[in-house]
Design an enzyme around this catalytic site. Structure first.
Site, PDB file in Angstrom:
ATOM      1  N   HIS A  33     -90.883  -7.936   3.500  1.00  0.00           N
ATOM      2  CA  HIS A  33     -90.860  -9.373   3.194  1.00  0.00           C
ATOM      3  C   HIS A  33     -89.520  -9.759   2.557  1.00  0.00           C
ATOM      4  CE1 HIS A  33     -95.370  -8.761   3.040  1.00  0.00           C
ATOM      5  NE2 HIS A  33     -95.274  -9.808   3.835  1.00  0.00           N
ATOM      6  N   ASP A 146     -94.870  -8.231  13.694  1.00  0.00           N
ATOM      7  CA  ASP A 146     -95.960  -9.007  14.310  1.00  0.00           C
ATOM      8  C   ASP A 146     -95.384  -9.698  15.549  1.00  0.00           C
ATOM      9  OD1 ASP A 146     -98.146  -8.619  12.302  1.00  0.00           O
ATOM     10  OD2 ASP A 146     -96.616  -9.437  10.995  1.00  0.00           O
TER      11      ASP A 146
HETATM   12  O1  PAF Z   1     -97.704 -12.807   9.065  1.00  0.00           O
HETATM   13  C1  PAF Z   1     -98.391 -13.241   8.128  1.00  0.00           C
HETATM   14  O2  PAF Z   1     -98.305 -12.792   6.983  1.00  0.00           O
HETATM   15  C2  PAF Z   1     -99.379 -14.375   8.407  1.00  0.00           C
HETATM   16  O3  PAF Z   1     -99.945 -14.254   9.656  1.00  0.00           O
HETATM   17  C3  PAF Z   1     -98.750 -15.770   8.223  1.00  0.00           C
HETATM   18  C4  PAF Z   1     -97.630 -16.024   9.223  1.00  0.00           C
HETATM   19  C5  PAF Z   1     -98.213 -15.913   6.811  1.00  0.00           C
HETATM   20  C6  PAF Z   1     -99.815 -16.858   8.442  1.00  0.00           C
HETATM   21  O4  PAF Z   1    -100.862 -16.740   7.539  1.00  0.00           O
END
Ligand code: PAF
Length: 278
Positions: A33, A146
């Site tokens: 992140h 993702d």
């Molecule tokens: O990837 C994620 O953490 C979630 O799918 C997101 C994009 C924050 C949506 O809730």
């Protein structure tokens, strides 16, 4: 860094900001992140990160209730990651009434992960569109880990004409290759050792394709068998076109190898892009 929890307060704070980069998250932040935040910073003078565990994207038997909520630690990490604003709405803020208006997605949302998590991408798309409308960023950053989610968000932006540039960030990995994920924290020590096999399996497929193999079905089958024999329960291993996520054809040059499999109670996903240059 400011922590803002209501839509009105966020809109008031963002008034006058001309270049906003947005990183939506569900919290339980890790280095992956923080890499997204760093990338966001390169594109804007104001970086907004949201933390919201989105009930809509979890199936009835999934881990919504158990999903780790670590708001204090997350805010400290965002602060050290030089994020300007953490948007931390609770459920009453984003869903003051049960959400009935949902984003209807193309069939690709029901394939790959969507096949095993019915409604998942509809829930993701709906919350992301709400967040885009609230934050109104010029840029938004999503991780390539993702891959299908990133693809679907690009489709939403394109087909709904949203004036937002979507940036895909490379997957951050541990030293043994395991893609960083909030769910890695659930793995037992033995599972953590085994977990890298998913990555290794995708690397093997990538290398075979780079060496000229084009029997994608055979590669997928062998990969699934290997994982199976080491105690995994495989949802899918698939070779797809990287730009459309359609099944790959032998002449394709831009590919992505994707996999999702369960180790005990934990579902891990990963993918690797393969670009054929010759
Ligand atoms: O990837 C994620 O953490 C979630 O799918 C997101 C994009 C924050 C949506 O809730």
């Amino acid at each position: 860094m400011e922590v803002v929890s209501t839509i009105d307060a966020l809109r008031a704070r963002l008034e006058g900001e001309r270049k906003i980069a947005f990183v939506p998250t569900m919290g339980n932040l890790h280095e992956g992140h923080l890499a997204l935040m760093k990338l966001a910073r390169q594109h804007a003078s104001c970086v907004v990160a949201s933390i919201f565990v989105n009930r809509l994207q979890f199936g009835p038997t999934e881990d919504f209730a158990q999903y780790p909520r670590t708001l204090e630690e997350d805010c400290a990490k965002l602060k050290s990651g030089k994020v300007d604003i953490a948007f931390t709405p609770d459920e009453n803020v984003l869903y003051p009434v049960p959400q009935r208006v949902m984003v209807d997605l193309p069939p690709v949302a029901n394939e790959l992960c969507g096949k095993f998590r019915p409604g998942h991408f509809r829930g993701v798309a709906t919350v992301v569109l709400k967040l885009f409308n609230i934050v109104q960023p010029q840029t938004a950053v999503f991780g390539k880990k993702d891959y299908q989610q990133l693809f679907i968000i690009r489709e939403i932006v394109r087909e709904l004409n949203l004036p937002i540039e979507i940036i895909g960030a490379e997957t951050e990995r541990d030293a043994d290759g395991l893609a960083l994920s909030s769910r890695n924290g659930y793995l037992s020590a033995a599972e953590r050792l085994e977990a890298t096999r998913l990555y290794q399996t995708l690397v093997y497929i990538k290398e075979r394709i780079e060496s000229g193999e084009r029997d994608f079905g055979g590669l997928q089958e062998r990969a699934e068998k290997t994982l199976d024999s080491h105690g995994w329960r495989v949802d899918y291993v698939a070779v797809r076109k990287s730009f459309t996520l359609e099944p790959a054809q032998p002449a394709d040059k831009g590919l992505v190898v994707l996999g999702a499999a369960w180790l005990g109670k934990i579902r891990l996903i990963d993918n690797l892009e393969v670009f054929i240059t010759e």
